[in-house]
Design a protein around this motif. Structure first.
Motif, PDB file in Angstrom:
ATOM      1  N   ASN A  90       0.821  -1.213   0.000  1.00  0.00           N
ATOM      2  CA  ASN A  90       0.000   0.000   0.000  1.00  0.00           C
ATOM      3  C   ASN A  90       0.855   1.262   0.000  1.00  0.00           C
ATOM      4  O   ASN A  90       0.436   2.298  -0.481  1.00  0.00           O
ATOM      5  N   TYR A  91       2.034   1.170   0.588  1.00  0.00           N
ATOM      6  CA  TYR A  91       2.893   2.340   0.724  1.00  0.00           C
ATOM      7  C   TYR A  91       4.175   2.220  -0.106  1.00  0.00           C
ATOM      8  O   TYR A  91       5.068   3.037   0.037  1.00  0.00           O
ATOM      9  N   SER A  92       4.278   1.225  -0.962  1.00  0.00           N
ATOM     10  CA  SER A  92       5.539   0.951  -1.645  1.00  0.00           C
ATOM     11  C   SER A  92       6.028   2.103  -2.522  1.00  0.00           C
ATOM     12  O   SER A  92       7.219   2.268  -2.719  1.00  0.00           O
ATOM     13  N   LYS A  93       5.134   2.899  -3.056  1.00  0.00           N
ATOM     14  CA  LYS A  93       5.531   4.021  -3.906  1.00  0.00           C
ATOM     15  C   LYS A  93       5.649   5.324  -3.114  1.00  0.00           C
ATOM     16  O   LYS A  93       5.991   6.357  -3.661  1.00  0.00           O
ATOM     17  N   ILE A  94       5.336   5.259  -1.839  1.00  0.00           N
ATOM     18  CA  ILE A  94       5.362   6.460  -1.006  1.00  0.00           C
ATOM     19  C   ILE A  94       6.652   6.449  -0.207  1.00  0.00           C
ATOM     20  O   ILE A  94       6.895   5.566   0.589  1.00  0.00           O
ATOM     21  N   LYS A  95       7.479   7.448  -0.414  1.00  0.00           N
ATOM     22  CA  LYS A  95       8.746   7.519   0.314  1.00  0.00           C
ATOM     23  C   LYS A  95       8.935   8.877   0.983  1.00  0.00           C
ATOM     24  O   LYS A  95       9.355   8.974   2.112  1.00  0.00           O
ATOM     25  N   ASP A  96       8.622   9.946   0.270  1.00  0.00           N
ATOM     26  CA  ASP A  96       8.936  11.285   0.754  1.00  0.00           C
ATOM     27  C   ASP A  96       7.757  12.009   1.387  1.00  0.00           C
ATOM     28  O   ASP A  96       7.920  13.093   1.923  1.00  0.00           O
ATOM     29  N   GLU A  97       6.583  11.446   1.319  1.00  0.00           N
ATOM     30  CA  GLU A  97       5.410  12.119   1.836  1.00  0.00           C
ATOM     31  C   GLU A  97       5.478  12.263   3.354  1.00  0.00           C
ATOM     32  O   GLU A  97       6.055  11.451   4.052  1.00  0.00           O
ATOM     33  N   GLN A  98       4.851  13.304   3.823  1.00  0.00           N
ATOM     34  CA  GLN A  98       4.826  13.598   5.257  1.00  0.00           C
ATOM     35  C   GLN A  98       3.794  12.712   5.947  1.00  0.00           C
ATOM     36  O   GLN A  98       2.645  12.633   5.529  1.00  0.00           O
ATOM     37  N   LEU A  99       4.192  12.043   7.030  1.00  0.00           N
ATOM     38  CA  LEU A  99       3.317  11.158   7.791  1.00  0.00           C
ATOM     39  C   LEU A  99       2.997  11.725   9.172  1.00  0.00           C
ATOM     40  O   LEU A  99       1.896  11.559   9.681  1.00  0.00           O
ATOM     41  N   ILE A 100       3.951  12.408   9.770  1.00  0.00           N
ATOM     42  CA  ILE A 100       3.810  12.898  11.140  1.00  0.00           C
ATOM     43  C   ILE A 100       3.555  14.402  11.125  1.00  0.00           C
ATOM     44  O   ILE A 100       4.207  15.146  10.389  1.00  0.00           O
ATOM     45  N   LYS A 101       2.638  14.837  11.948  1.00  0.00           N
ATOM     46  CA  LYS A 101       2.343  16.266  12.067  1.00  0.00           C
ATOM     47  C   LYS A 101       3.537  16.989  12.687  1.00  0.00           C
ATOM     48  O   LYS A 101       4.273  16.409  13.486  1.00  0.00           O
ATOM     49  N   SER A 102       3.699  18.245  12.345  1.00  0.00           N
ATOM     50  CA  SER A 102       4.871  18.979  12.828  1.00  0.00           C
ATOM     51  C   SER A 102       4.776  19.340  14.309  1.00  0.00           C
ATOM     52  O   SER A 102       5.770  19.281  15.019  1.00  0.00           O
ATOM     53  N   ASN A 103       3.653  19.701  14.800  1.00  0.00           N
ATOM     54  CA  ASN A 103       3.504  20.094  16.210  1.00  0.00           C
ATOM     55  C   ASN A 103       2.552  19.144  16.925  1.00  0.00           C
ATOM     56  O   ASN A 103       1.509  19.557  17.407  1.00  0.00           O
ATOM     57  N   TYR A 104       2.920  17.911  16.983  1.00  0.00           N
ATOM     58  CA  TYR A 104       2.027  16.922  17.588  1.00  0.00           C
ATOM     59  C   TYR A 104       2.263  16.815  19.099  1.00  0.00           C
ATOM     60  O   TYR A 104       3.323  17.146  19.606  1.00  0.00           O
ATOM     61  N   LYS A 105       1.240  16.343  19.757  1.00  0.00           N
ATOM     62  CA  LYS A 105       1.331  16.067  21.187  1.00  0.00           C
ATOM     63  C   LYS A 105       1.085  14.579  21.379  1.00  0.00           C
ATOM     64  O   LYS A 105       0.258  13.982  20.687  1.00  0.00           O
ATOM     65  N   LEU A 106       1.803  14.007  22.293  1.00  0.00           N
ATOM     66  CA  LEU A 106       1.600  12.600  22.635  1.00  0.00           C
ATOM     67  C   LEU A 106       0.849  12.523  23.951  1.00  0.00           C
ATOM     68  O   LEU A 106       1.116  13.297  24.868  1.00  0.00           O
ATOM     69  N   GLN A 107      -0.060  11.586  24.012  1.00  0.00           N
ATOM     70  CA  GLN A 107      -0.805  11.338  25.238  1.00  0.00           C
ATOM     71  C   GLN A 107      -0.741   9.842  25.525  1.00  0.00           C
ATOM     72  O   GLN A 107      -0.870   9.027  24.611  1.00  0.00           O
ATOM     73  N   PHE A 108      -0.529   9.512  26.788  1.00  0.00           N
ATOM     74  CA  PHE A 108      -0.436   8.120  27.211  1.00  0.00           C
ATOM     75  C   PHE A 108      -1.442   7.866  28.318  1.00  0.00           C
ATOM     76  O   PHE A 108      -1.524   8.639  29.271  1.00  0.00           O
ATOM     77  N   HIS A 109      -2.197   6.803  28.173  1.00  0.00           N
ATOM     78  CA  HIS A 109      -3.163   6.410  29.188  1.00  0.00           C
ATOM     79  C   HIS A 109      -2.823   4.982  29.617  1.00  0.00           C
ATOM     80  O   HIS A 109      -3.098   4.032  28.867  1.00  0.00           O
ATOM     81  N   PRO A 110      -2.176   4.835  30.781  1.00  0.00           N
ATOM     82  CA  PRO A 110      -1.778   3.497  31.232  1.00  0.00           C
ATOM     83  C   PRO A 110      -2.980   2.558  31.325  1.00  0.00           C
ATOM     84  O   PRO A 110      -4.058   2.945  31.771  1.00  0.00           O
ATOM     85  N   LEU A 111      -2.765   1.342  30.884  1.00  0.00           N
ATOM     86  CA  LEU A 111      -3.795   0.307  30.949  1.00  0.00           C
ATOM     87  C   LEU A 111      -3.433  -0.621  32.102  1.00  0.00           C
ATOM     88  O   LEU A 111      -2.347  -1.208  32.097  1.00  0.00           O
ATOM     89  N   PRO A 112      -4.309  -0.728  33.099  1.00  0.00           N
ATOM     90  CA  PRO A 112      -3.996  -1.607  34.228  1.00  0.00           C
ATOM     91  C   PRO A 112      -3.731  -3.041  33.753  1.00  0.00           C
ATOM     92  O   PRO A 112      -4.351  -3.520  32.798  1.00  0.00           O
ATOM     93  N   LEU A 113      -2.811  -3.700  34.418  1.00  0.00           N
ATOM     94  CA  LEU A 113      -2.408  -5.054  34.033  1.00  0.00           C
ATOM     95  C   LEU A 113      -3.599  -6.002  33.875  1.00  0.00           C
ATOM     96  O   LEU A 113      -3.645  -6.799  32.940  1.00  0.00           O
ATOM     97  N   GLU A 114      -4.585  -5.875  34.753  1.00  0.00           N
ATOM     98  CA  GLU A 114      -5.733  -6.780  34.692  1.00  0.00           C
ATOM     99  C   GLU A 114      -6.637  -6.527  33.478  1.00  0.00           C
ATOM    100  O   GLU A 114      -7.512  -7.334  33.160  1.00  0.00           O
ATOM    101  N   LYS A 115      -6.419  -5.430  32.745  1.00  0.00           N
ATOM    102  CA  LYS A 115      -7.239  -5.132  31.564  1.00  0.00           C
ATOM    103  C   LYS A 115      -6.499  -5.366  30.248  1.00  0.00           C
ATOM    104  O   LYS A 115      -7.081  -5.236  29.178  1.00  0.00           O
ATOM    105  N   VAL A 116      -5.227  -5.707  30.318  1.00  0.00           N
ATOM    106  CA  VAL A 116      -4.417  -5.854  29.099  1.00  0.00           C
ATOM    107  C   VAL A 116      -4.960  -6.969  28.200  1.00  0.00           C
ATOM    108  O   VAL A 116      -5.158  -6.780  26.995  1.00  0.00           O
ATOM    109  N   GLU A 117      -5.205  -8.145  28.758  1.00  0.00           N
ATOM    110  CA  GLU A 117      -5.705  -9.258  27.941  1.00  0.00           C
ATOM    111  C   GLU A 117      -7.064  -8.924  27.324  1.00  0.00           C
ATOM    112  O   GLU A 117      -7.309  -9.206  26.151  1.00  0.00           O
ATOM    113  N   THR A 118      -7.939  -8.306  28.102  1.00  0.00           N
ATOM    114  CA  THR A 118      -9.260  -7.929  27.600  1.00  0.00           C
ATOM    115  C   THR A 118      -9.142  -6.935  26.449  1.00  0.00           C
ATOM    116  O   THR A 118      -9.832  -7.047  25.437  1.00  0.00           O
ATOM    117  N   TYR A 119      -8.240  -5.972  26.606  1.00  0.00           N
ATOM    118  CA  TYR A 119      -8.043  -4.962  25.563  1.00  0.00           C
ATOM    119  C   TYR A 119      -7.617  -5.613  24.238  1.00  0.00           C
ATOM    120  O   TYR A 119      -8.218  -5.371  23.196  1.00  0.00           O
TER     121      TYR A 119
END
Length: 190
Positions: free
Chosen positions: A63-92
């Motif tokens: 799907n991406y074999s011809k795409i090399k130079d195109e922009q994929l990531i936004k320039s001013n992005y923010k990352l957010q992390f929401h920890p998943l409790p161990l007991e919910k990992v398998e369910t997720y």
């Protein structure tokens, strides 16, 4: 090692089928104390995009074999992390395969979801192979650090992975005690 790879492949292929996704498993090293910095370095270094391009070819999608130079990531992005409790990992992760009513936004557009026993077996094999008997931590990540199809529908110069609204978009970070990290990406849509 072959068993490890086969458990991981079986899970990823299952998620592809159920969610109609191009599911990726990206790998890199990270210091747990510097979670955001480590993920940001991986994304900004080009490792994120290059692994998507490599796996796209390795899994035979091209799907991406011809795409090399195109922009994929936004320039001013923010990352957010929401920890998943161990007991919910398998369910997720099994929710990716069952696509039952859940709060994780996973659905099967062509009703190809797996039954619960098969989903749990695939998930346990996947998590065991990924953890390699080490303690893991799991975080749900935001997906708006990268462009979606809806955002750049017909604009040139952009590479998109996420579907946007109505897609089964997800980015999940797993870290191991040995500083190995994995980002699992899903983008299902009909």
């Amino acid at each position: 090692m072959k068993t490890v790879t086969s458990h991981i492949s079986a899970f990823l292929d299952g998620v592809d089928t159920v969610l109609n996704s191009n599911t990726f498993l990206l790998t890199f090293n990270i210091e747990k104390e510097r979670l955001e910095k480590g993920v940001r370095q991986f994304i900004d270094s080009g490792g994120f995009k290059s692994q998507i391009l490599e796996q796209d070819q390795a899994r035979g999608w091209n799907n991406y074999s011809k795409i090399k130079d195109e922009q994929l990531i936004k320039s001013n992005y923010k990352l957010q992390f929401h920890p998943l409790p161990l007991e919910k990992v398998e369910t997720y992760f099994s929710s990716m395969l069952m696509a039952e009513s859940n709060s994780y936004n996973f659905w099967s557009p062509y009703s190809k979801q797996f039954d619960k026993p098969k989903s749990i077996a695939l998930t346990r094999g996947f998590l065991s192979a990924l953890s390699q008997n080490q303690k893991i931590s799991t975080c749900l990540m935001n997906t708006d650090f990268s462009y979606s199809h809806e955002e750049v529908h017909s604009k040139r110069g952009y590479m998109t992975y996420f579907e946007g609204e109505y897609g089964s978009d997800s980015a999940t970070l797993i870290t191991r005690e040995d500083h190995q990290a994995f980002i699992i990406l899903t983008n299902g849509r009909d």
